[in-house]
Design an enzyme around this catalytic site. Structure first.
Site, PDB file in Angstrom:
ATOM      1  N   ARG A 165      -0.259   3.615  13.826  1.00  0.00           N
ATOM      2  CA  ARG A 165      -0.616   2.095  14.049  1.00  0.00           C
ATOM      3  C   ARG A 165       0.588   1.205  13.711  1.00  0.00           C
ATOM      4  O   ARG A 165       0.821   0.066  14.190  1.00  0.00           O
ATOM      5  CB  ARG A 165      -1.968   1.692  12.609  1.00  0.00           C
ATOM      6  CG  ARG A 165      -2.890   2.200  13.221  1.00  0.00           C
ATOM      7  CD  ARG A 165      -4.209   1.495  12.197  1.00  0.00           C
ATOM      8  NE  ARG A 165      -5.487   2.146  12.515  1.00  0.00           N
ATOM      9  CZ  ARG A 165      -6.106   2.555  11.692  1.00  0.00           C
ATOM     10  NH1 ARG A 165      -5.801   2.683  10.302  1.00  0.00           N
ATOM     11  NH2 ARG A 165      -7.489   3.137  11.930  1.00  0.00           N
ATOM     12  N   TYR A 215       3.969  -4.173  -6.924  1.00  0.00           N
ATOM     13  CA  TYR A 215       3.036  -3.228  -6.127  1.00  0.00           C
ATOM     14  C   TYR A 215       3.124  -1.584  -6.244  1.00  0.00           C
ATOM     15  O   TYR A 215       4.193  -1.224  -6.988  1.00  0.00           O
ATOM     16  CB  TYR A 215       3.876  -3.300  -4.561  1.00  0.00           C
ATOM     17  CG  TYR A 215       3.529  -4.508  -3.993  1.00  0.00           C
ATOM     18  CD1 TYR A 215       2.343  -5.435  -4.531  1.00  0.00           C
ATOM     19  CD2 TYR A 215       4.050  -4.850  -2.796  1.00  0.00           C
ATOM     20  CE1 TYR A 215       2.081  -6.758  -3.868  1.00  0.00           C
ATOM     21  CE2 TYR A 215       3.810  -6.226  -1.858  1.00  0.00           C
ATOM     22  CZ  TYR A 215       2.768  -6.972  -2.486  1.00  0.00           C
ATOM     23  OH  TYR A 215       2.455  -8.365  -2.028  1.00  0.00           O
ATOM     24  N   ASP A 249       8.438  -6.711   3.230  1.00  0.00           N
ATOM     25  CA  ASP A 249       7.691  -7.446   1.997  1.00  0.00           C
ATOM     26  C   ASP A 249       7.606  -6.852   0.885  1.00  0.00           C
ATOM     27  O   ASP A 249       6.645  -5.649   0.970  1.00  0.00           O
ATOM     28  CB  ASP A 249       6.616  -8.006   2.625  1.00  0.00           C
ATOM     29  CG  ASP A 249       5.984  -9.325   1.630  1.00  0.00           C
ATOM     30  OD1 ASP A 249       6.578 -10.241   1.247  1.00  0.00           O
ATOM     31  OD2 ASP A 249       4.924  -8.982   1.048  1.00  0.00           O
ATOM     32  N   ARG A 258       0.882  -1.085   0.021  1.00  0.00           N
ATOM     33  CA  ARG A 258       0.042  -0.031  -0.072  1.00  0.00           C
ATOM     34  C   ARG A 258       0.824   1.204   0.065  1.00  0.00           C
ATOM     35  O   ARG A 258       0.429   2.312   0.180  1.00  0.00           O
ATOM     36  CB  ARG A 258      -0.892   0.091   1.163  1.00  0.00           C
ATOM     37  CG  ARG A 258      -1.720  -1.228   1.277  1.00  0.00           C
ATOM     38  CD  ARG A 258      -2.698  -1.096   2.531  1.00  0.00           C
ATOM     39  NE  ARG A 258      -3.356  -2.414   2.680  1.00  0.00           N
ATOM     40  CZ  ARG A 258      -4.876  -2.839   2.133  1.00  0.00           C
ATOM     41  NH1 ARG A 258      -5.340  -1.786   1.453  1.00  0.00           N
ATOM     42  NH2 ARG A 258      -5.098  -3.927   2.234  1.00  0.00           N
ATOM     43  N   GLY A 280       0.210  -4.539   6.885  1.00  0.00           N
ATOM     44  CA  GLY A 280       0.347  -3.266   5.948  1.00  0.00           C
ATOM     45  C   GLY A 280      -0.273  -2.115   6.051  1.00  0.00           C
ATOM     46  O   GLY A 280      -0.613  -1.212   4.835  1.00  0.00           O
ATOM     47  N   THR A 281      -0.285  -1.659   7.206  1.00  0.00           N
ATOM     48  CA  THR A 281      -0.964  -0.370   7.415  1.00  0.00           C
ATOM     49  C   THR A 281       0.017   0.541   7.120  1.00  0.00           C
ATOM     50  O   THR A 281       1.183   0.533   7.196  1.00  0.00           O
ATOM     51  CB  THR A 281      -1.305  -0.031   8.985  1.00  0.00           C
ATOM     52  OG1 THR A 281      -1.858   1.290   9.057  1.00  0.00           O
ATOM     53  CG2 THR A 281       0.020  -0.241  10.010  1.00  0.00           C
ATOM     54  N   ASN A 291       0.727 -18.060  -2.223  1.00  0.00           N
ATOM     55  CA  ASN A 291      -0.537 -18.687  -2.848  1.00  0.00           C
ATOM     56  C   ASN A 291      -0.341 -20.043  -3.400  1.00  0.00           C
ATOM     57  O   ASN A 291      -1.380 -20.400  -4.181  1.00  0.00           O
ATOM     58  CB  ASN A 291      -1.231 -17.564  -3.653  1.00  0.00           C
ATOM     59  CG  ASN A 291      -1.274 -16.012  -3.036  1.00  0.00           C
ATOM     60  OD1 ASN A 291      -1.786 -15.992  -1.910  1.00  0.00           O
ATOM     61  ND2 ASN A 291      -0.521 -15.260  -3.648  1.00  0.00           N
ATOM     62  N   LYS A 339      -3.948 -10.203 -18.423  1.00  0.00           N
ATOM     63  CA  LYS A 339      -3.571 -10.110 -16.940  1.00  0.00           C
ATOM     64  C   LYS A 339      -3.022 -11.771 -17.049  1.00  0.00           C
ATOM     65  O   LYS A 339      -3.834 -12.816 -17.571  1.00  0.00           O
ATOM     66  CB  LYS A 339      -4.161 -10.081 -15.842  1.00  0.00           C
ATOM     67  CG  LYS A 339      -3.304 -10.123 -14.492  1.00  0.00           C
ATOM     68  CD  LYS A 339      -4.496  -9.940 -13.228  1.00  0.00           C
ATOM     69  CE  LYS A 339      -3.545 -10.137 -11.937  1.00  0.00           C
ATOM     70  NZ  LYS A 339      -4.654  -9.871 -10.970  1.00  0.00           N
TER      71      LYS A 339
HETATM   72  N1  LIG Z   1       1.568 -12.457  -1.481  1.00  0.00           N
HETATM   73  C1  LIG Z   1       0.177 -12.012  -1.873  1.00  0.00           C
HETATM   74  O1  LIG Z   1      -0.368 -12.455  -2.561  1.00  0.00           O
HETATM   75  C2  LIG Z   1      -0.299 -10.709  -1.038  1.00  0.00           C
HETATM   76  C3  LIG Z   1      -1.402 -10.311  -1.178  1.00  0.00           C
HETATM   77  C4  LIG Z   1      -1.785  -9.201  -0.471  1.00  0.00           C
HETATM   78  C5  LIG Z   1      -0.949  -8.694   0.685  1.00  0.00           C
HETATM   79  N2  LIG Z   1       0.613  -9.201   0.752  1.00  0.00           N
HETATM   80  C6  LIG Z   1       1.368  -8.618   1.536  1.00  0.00           C
HETATM   81  O2  LIG Z   1       0.680  -8.307   2.801  1.00  0.00           O
HETATM   82  C7  LIG Z   1       0.793  -7.070   3.301  1.00  0.00           C
HETATM   83  C8  LIG Z   1      -0.199  -6.747   4.219  1.00  0.00           C
HETATM   84  O3  LIG Z   1      -1.559  -6.764   3.570  1.00  0.00           O
HETATM   85  P1  LIG Z   1      -2.632  -5.650   4.045  1.00  0.00           P
HETATM   86  O4  LIG Z   1      -2.195  -4.304   3.934  1.00  0.00           O
HETATM   87  O5  LIG Z   1      -3.824  -6.089   3.103  1.00  0.00           O
HETATM   88  O6  LIG Z   1      -2.682  -6.160   5.375  1.00  0.00           O
HETATM   89  P2  LIG Z   1      -3.585  -5.778   6.623  1.00  0.00           P
HETATM   90  O7  LIG Z   1      -2.500  -5.270   7.745  1.00  0.00           O
HETATM   91  O8  LIG Z   1      -4.314  -6.884   6.870  1.00  0.00           O
HETATM   92  O9  LIG Z   1      -4.497  -4.470   6.133  1.00  0.00           O
HETATM   93  C9  LIG Z   1      -4.167  -3.353   6.142  1.00  0.00           C
HETATM   94  C10 LIG Z   1      -5.174  -2.425   6.038  1.00  0.00           C
HETATM   95  O10 LIG Z   1      -6.306  -2.439   7.008  1.00  0.00           O
HETATM   96  C11 LIG Z   1      -6.468  -1.245   7.609  1.00  0.00           C
HETATM   97  N3  LIG Z   1      -6.170  -1.278   8.827  1.00  0.00           N
HETATM   98  C12 LIG Z   1      -5.262  -1.600   9.659  1.00  0.00           C
HETATM   99  N4  LIG Z   1      -5.554  -1.571  11.094  1.00  0.00           N
HETATM  100  C13 LIG Z   1      -6.647  -0.999  11.161  1.00  0.00           C
HETATM  101  C14 LIG Z   1      -7.401  -0.495  12.315  1.00  0.00           C
HETATM  102  N5  LIG Z   1      -7.069  -0.621  13.538  1.00  0.00           N
HETATM  103  N6  LIG Z   1      -8.880   0.186  11.942  1.00  0.00           N
HETATM  104  C15 LIG Z   1      -8.964   0.189  10.869  1.00  0.00           C
HETATM  105  N7  LIG Z   1      -8.266  -0.134   9.656  1.00  0.00           N
HETATM  106  C16 LIG Z   1      -7.130  -0.718   9.880  1.00  0.00           C
HETATM  107  C17 LIG Z   1      -5.032  -0.367   6.967  1.00  0.00           C
HETATM  108  O11 LIG Z   1      -5.578   1.028   6.934  1.00  0.00           O
HETATM  109  P3  LIG Z   1      -4.437   2.233   7.168  1.00  0.00           P
HETATM  110  O12 LIG Z   1      -3.594   2.208   6.338  1.00  0.00           O
HETATM  111  O13 LIG Z   1      -5.327   3.425   7.215  1.00  0.00           O
HETATM  112  O14 LIG Z   1      -4.137   1.774   8.670  1.00  0.00           O
HETATM  113  C18 LIG Z   1      -4.761  -0.790   5.668  1.00  0.00           C
HETATM  114  O15 LIG Z   1      -5.680  -0.409   4.691  1.00  0.00           O
HETATM  115  C19 LIG Z   1       1.008  -6.284   2.091  1.00  0.00           C
HETATM  116  O16 LIG Z   1       1.520  -4.926   2.202  1.00  0.00           O
HETATM  117  C20 LIG Z   1       1.780  -7.054   1.049  1.00  0.00           C
HETATM  118  O17 LIG Z   1       3.222  -6.991   1.619  1.00  0.00           O
HETATM  119  C21 LIG Z   1       0.844 -10.194  -0.223  1.00  0.00           C
END
Ligand SMILES: NC(=O)c1ccc[n+]([C@@H]2O[C@H](COP(=O)([O-])OP(=O)(O)OC[C@H]3O[C@@H](n4cnc5c(N)ncnc54)[C@H](OP(=O)(O)O)[C@@H]3O)[C@@H](O)[C@H]2O)c1
Length: 300
Positions: free
Chosen positions: A270, A55, A50, A22, A264-265, A161, A99
């Protein structure tokens, strides 16, 4: 912060990983903001980052690399993961009609080299095949991954995956071991605990990584499942004096598979609290209370 070994060829990784998916979505993508995020991670002992080539529509690695130029000392303070094989439809690639995935040797090697150059580092600690490719020639892909390790451009390889049979297929064509499978695991995505994904990692003796450990924010939404999960987690959060997010991550940390959550926040406050999760202990019955809320039913 607990530091964990994924393989002897690798430096230790921090148990909590910070993900860059993100990064380009933040209203502030300045070097200062990127550095502030990394520093907040490092303050808590979160040293593993990561990335993926795709991205931010291919922009995030370069944003990070630009920030590293301003703070080269951060390069060696972190372990760098990246990924390849997803071929997005993008203005950067106007000739692409669909894609798709590309696990050819040409793409895998070129993508790893491009990631190194965008990030501004000499070697990736870990390169993952991002998605299983239904058109994969395992002999070619395995040889390409092995050659990246043998050349020192990548310290180890893994997958993301992948189903157990995908892992077996690729591993059978490599002499270096695949060291992780990065899959979606969170209280709103729990199939992996019973569909063989976690069992496969445990059988192989590899630690899985959990992407979107907070369900990409959906855990904080208004769905009936999210409300039910939060109701179960709130008393645990109150008792430990942390947020619900820390309880969700602690629930992953508690599992015997040794899961590494990838958070990923973009929010600096946070990010500063990510390590709260390591202060929460989840016992077996609490784990099942959350699991029951996740599946919507009592275990049989
Ligand atoms: N291998 C793959 O296929 C794959 C797929 C997806 C992701 N990833 C990896 O996993 C990482 C994390 O993924 P993710 O960003 O989806 O993880 P996540 O930590 O589950 O979600 C982050 C999202 O949740 C929100 N959030 C976090 N804490 C919150 C809270 N207390 N209240 C409300 N919203 C909250 C964040 O908003 P804010 O930013 O506003 O805090 C952000 O939009 C990615 O950066 C990437 O490196 C890998």
């Amino acid at each position: 912060m607990e530091m964990v070994s994924l393989h002897d060829s690798l430096p230790l990784f921090s148990r909590l990983v910070y993900g860059m998916w993100r990064l380009a979505d933040d209203s502030d993508t300045s070097d200062g903001q990127v550095i502030a995020k990394v520093e907040k991670c490092l303050e808590q002992g979160i040293t593993t980052l990561d990335h993926a080539n795709i991205y931010g529509d291919y922009a995030c690695e370069a944003l990070f690399g630009r920030a590293l130029k301003a703070r080269p000392d951060l390069k060696d303070a972190c372990q760098h993961i990246s990924k390849c094989d997803v071929m997005l439809l993008s203005d950067h690639y106007p000739d692409r009609r669909v894609k798709h995935y590309d696990t050819s040797a040409v793409h895998v090697i070129e993508s790893a080299e491009t990631s190194l150059s965008r990030l501004g580092i000499d070697a990736l600690d870990l390169l993952l095949i991002h998605r299983p490719d239904p058109f994969m020639d395992p002999t070619e892909t395995g040889r390409a991954l092995d050659s990246l390790i043998d050349s020192g451009k990548v310290k180890a390889c893994g997958v993301s995956n992948f189903k157990p049979w995908d892992l077996d297929l690729l591993q059978a064509h490599m002499h270096h071991p695949l060291v992780t499978n990065q899959i979606e695991i969170n209280p709103m995505a729990v199939d992996c605990f019973v569909n063989g994904d976690i069992a496969k990692a445990q059988t192989m003796g590899i630690k899985p990584m959990a992407w979107s450990p907070l369900a990409g924010g959906a855990l904080f939404g208004d769905s009936a499942r999210a409300l039910e999960l939060r109701a179960v987690m709130q008393p645990i959060a109150d008792n430990a004096n942390v947020g619900i997010d820390a309880v969700a991550v602690a629930w992953l940390l508690a599992h015997p598979a040794g899961i590494l959550p990838v958070l990923g926040t973009n929010n600096l406050e946070r990010i500063a609290r990510l390590s709260d999760a390591t202060r929460v202990s989840i016992d077996r019955q609490q784990w099942f209370e959350i699991y029951q809320a996740a599946t919507g039913q009592e275990v049989p």
